[in-house]
Scaffold this motif. Structure first.
Motif, PDB file in Angstrom:
ATOM      1  N   LEU A 101     -31.702   6.094  15.913  1.00 37.07           N
ATOM      2  CA  LEU A 101     -30.558   5.236  15.563  1.00 37.07           C
ATOM      3  C   LEU A 101     -30.772   4.093  16.265  1.00 37.07           C
ATOM      4  N   LEU A 102     -31.996   3.468  16.414  1.00 38.60           N
ATOM      5  CA  LEU A 102     -32.131   2.559  16.474  1.00 38.60           C
ATOM      6  C   LEU A 102     -32.365   1.390  15.696  1.00 38.60           C
ATOM      7  N   GLN A 103     -32.861   1.972  14.690  1.00 34.19           N
ATOM      8  CA  GLN A 103     -33.024   1.641  13.410  1.00 34.19           C
ATOM      9  C   GLN A 103     -32.127   0.140  12.567  1.00 34.19           C
ATOM     10  N   PRO A 104     -32.008  -1.054  12.180  1.00 33.11           N
ATOM     11  CA  PRO A 104     -31.226  -2.100  11.892  1.00 33.11           C
ATOM     12  C   PRO A 104     -30.286  -1.541  10.459  1.00 33.11           C
ATOM     13  N   GLU A 193     -38.558  -0.933  10.473  1.00 36.72           N
ATOM     14  CA  GLU A 193     -37.821  -1.546  10.248  1.00 36.72           C
ATOM     15  C   GLU A 193     -36.501  -2.474  12.094  1.00 36.72           C
ATOM     16  N   LEU A 194     -37.027  -1.589  12.926  1.00 35.21           N
ATOM     17  CA  LEU A 194     -36.771  -2.130  14.568  1.00 35.21           C
ATOM     18  C   LEU A 194     -38.061  -3.616  14.244  1.00 35.21           C
ATOM     19  N   ALA A 247     -33.269  -0.500  28.418  1.00 38.46           N
ATOM     20  CA  ALA A 247     -33.773  -1.001  27.441  1.00 38.46           C
ATOM     21  C   ALA A 247     -32.812  -0.692  26.219  1.00 38.46           C
ATOM     22  N   CYS A 248     -32.603   1.005  26.418  1.00 38.30           N
ATOM     23  CA  CYS A 248     -32.195   0.950  24.424  1.00 38.30           C
ATOM     24  C   CYS A 248     -30.802   0.403  24.372  1.00 38.30           C
ATOM     25  N   LEU A 249     -29.930  -0.144  25.086  1.00 35.25           N
ATOM     26  CA  LEU A 249     -28.707  -0.553  25.015  1.00 35.25           C
ATOM     27  C   LEU A 249     -28.913  -2.213  24.490  1.00 35.25           C
ATOM     28  N   MET A 250     -29.560  -2.749  25.162  1.00 29.69           N
ATOM     29  CA  MET A 250     -30.941  -4.311  25.103  1.00 29.69           C
ATOM     30  C   MET A 250     -31.366  -4.251  23.573  1.00 29.69           C
ATOM     31  N   LEU A 251     -31.559  -3.170  23.086  1.00 29.23           N
ATOM     32  CA  LEU A 251     -32.192  -3.264  20.982  1.00 29.23           C
ATOM     33  C   LEU A 251     -30.787  -2.702  21.008  1.00 29.23           C
ATOM     34  N   ASP A 253     -28.193  -4.216  20.730  1.00 27.08           N
ATOM     35  CA  ASP A 253     -27.792  -5.663  20.523  1.00 27.08           C
ATOM     36  C   ASP A 253     -28.146  -6.182  19.698  1.00 27.08           C
ATOM     37  N   VAL A 254     -29.303  -5.664  19.139  1.00 26.38           N
ATOM     38  CA  VAL A 254     -30.482  -6.448  18.297  1.00 26.38           C
ATOM     39  C   VAL A 254     -29.880  -6.043  17.408  1.00 26.38           C
TER      40      VAL A 254
END
Length: 279
Positions: A101-104, A193-194, A247-251, A253-254
């Motif tokens: 889910l954190l992939q752009p 991609e992340l 850490a996941c929520l910081m990622l 944001d990126v």
């Protein structure tokens, strides 16, 4: 390292965060002056025009979290995946879903679901195996995690208490969260991609996650290892779980930045009358 997996995740390991609680009962009751549903309304005086009532904002659909029984059912279904496939367990699965889910860019479901059933190679199960009940539960968890990431809300990772080598002692926090982080790392390996985002932005949150892995598994990552060495290990499981979510929520944001509200447009400046010309 011996493990003793209970029937439910360590959701109580971290305190609830503001905005993360779900109200189970009905909403606030109307006051004494509120009209009851279906009550006839009195007509206003003749000639008056009542302003139309504002439409309430549409509520987001609530995604039903998996119950303890459904979580047990999910693990049982994963255990039934036939060999030679090697499915994820529920803790690795949870970290894997967050990594997906954190992939752009959104990873198509047909790509990431393959590795739920066969973590390394993504092989298809035999035709006789019906994966639909399993994947239906997985996709519900996927949707729940996605909503938390979109809203930047707290979520409870599926982290399980474990026993250390001595049955009277609890395992170290990093041992407990290791399967979850390993699932996250698998997602970043399969879908890189992340990791191609700006390295400076990724350094701090990735260090907070990968500090729970064996340093030998972090090849060619000198900056990351240096950042990890500067971190204090978590004192207890509660702190370790809180570090995962932060850490996941910081990622997020990126890689999945929230859209900024559009700035109000100013009306064009009014021009004065044209200057008079002399004849």
């Amino acid at each position: 390292m011996s493990s003793n997996k209970p029937s439910r995740p360590r959701s109580s390991a971290a305190p609830a965060r503001p905005g993360s609680s779900h109200r189970s009962g009905p909403g606030p009751r109307p006051g004494p002056g509120a009209s009851s549903p279906g009550a006839a309304s009195r007509p206003g005086p003749r000639g008056s025009h009542a302003a139309p009532a504002a439409k309430p904002p549409l509520a987001k659909p609530q995604i039903q979290p998996l119950s303890e029984a459904e979580l047990d059912q999910l693990q049982a279904l994963l255990d039934q995946v036939p060999a030679p496939l090697e499915p994820l367990d529920v803790s690795m699965l949870d970290g894997y879903l967050v990594g997906v889910l954190l992939q752009p860019k959104a990873v198509p479901a047909f790509q990431w679901t393959r590795h739920v059933l066969d973590s390394e190679e993504g092989r298809s199960p035999p035709e006789r195996f019906d994966s639909r009940p399993l994947l239906a539960l997985v996709k519900r968890r996927y949707q729940q995690l996605n909503q938390a990431i979109v809203d930047r809300q707290w979520f409870d990772p599926w982290v399980f208490e474990m026993q250390g080598e001595d049955e009277d002692e609890e395992a170290e926090p990093s041992e407990v969260v290791f399967p979850w982080v390993a699932g996250f790392a698998l997602a970043t390996e399969l879908f890189p991609e992340l990791m191609r985002e700006d390295a400076a932005d990724l350094l701090e949150p990735l260090a907070a996650l990968f500090m729970h892995l064996d340093p030998d598994d972090l090849e060619d990552a000198d900056d990351l290892l240096e950042e990890i060495e500067s971190l204090e290990p978590p004192k207890d499981l509660e702190e370790a779980v809180e570090g995962l979510v932060s850490a996941c929520l910081m990622l997020a944001d990126v890689s999945r930045p929230q859209a900024k509200p559009a700035a109000p447009q100013r009306p064009p400046a009014r021009r004065g009358p044209p200057p008079r010309s002399r004849y």
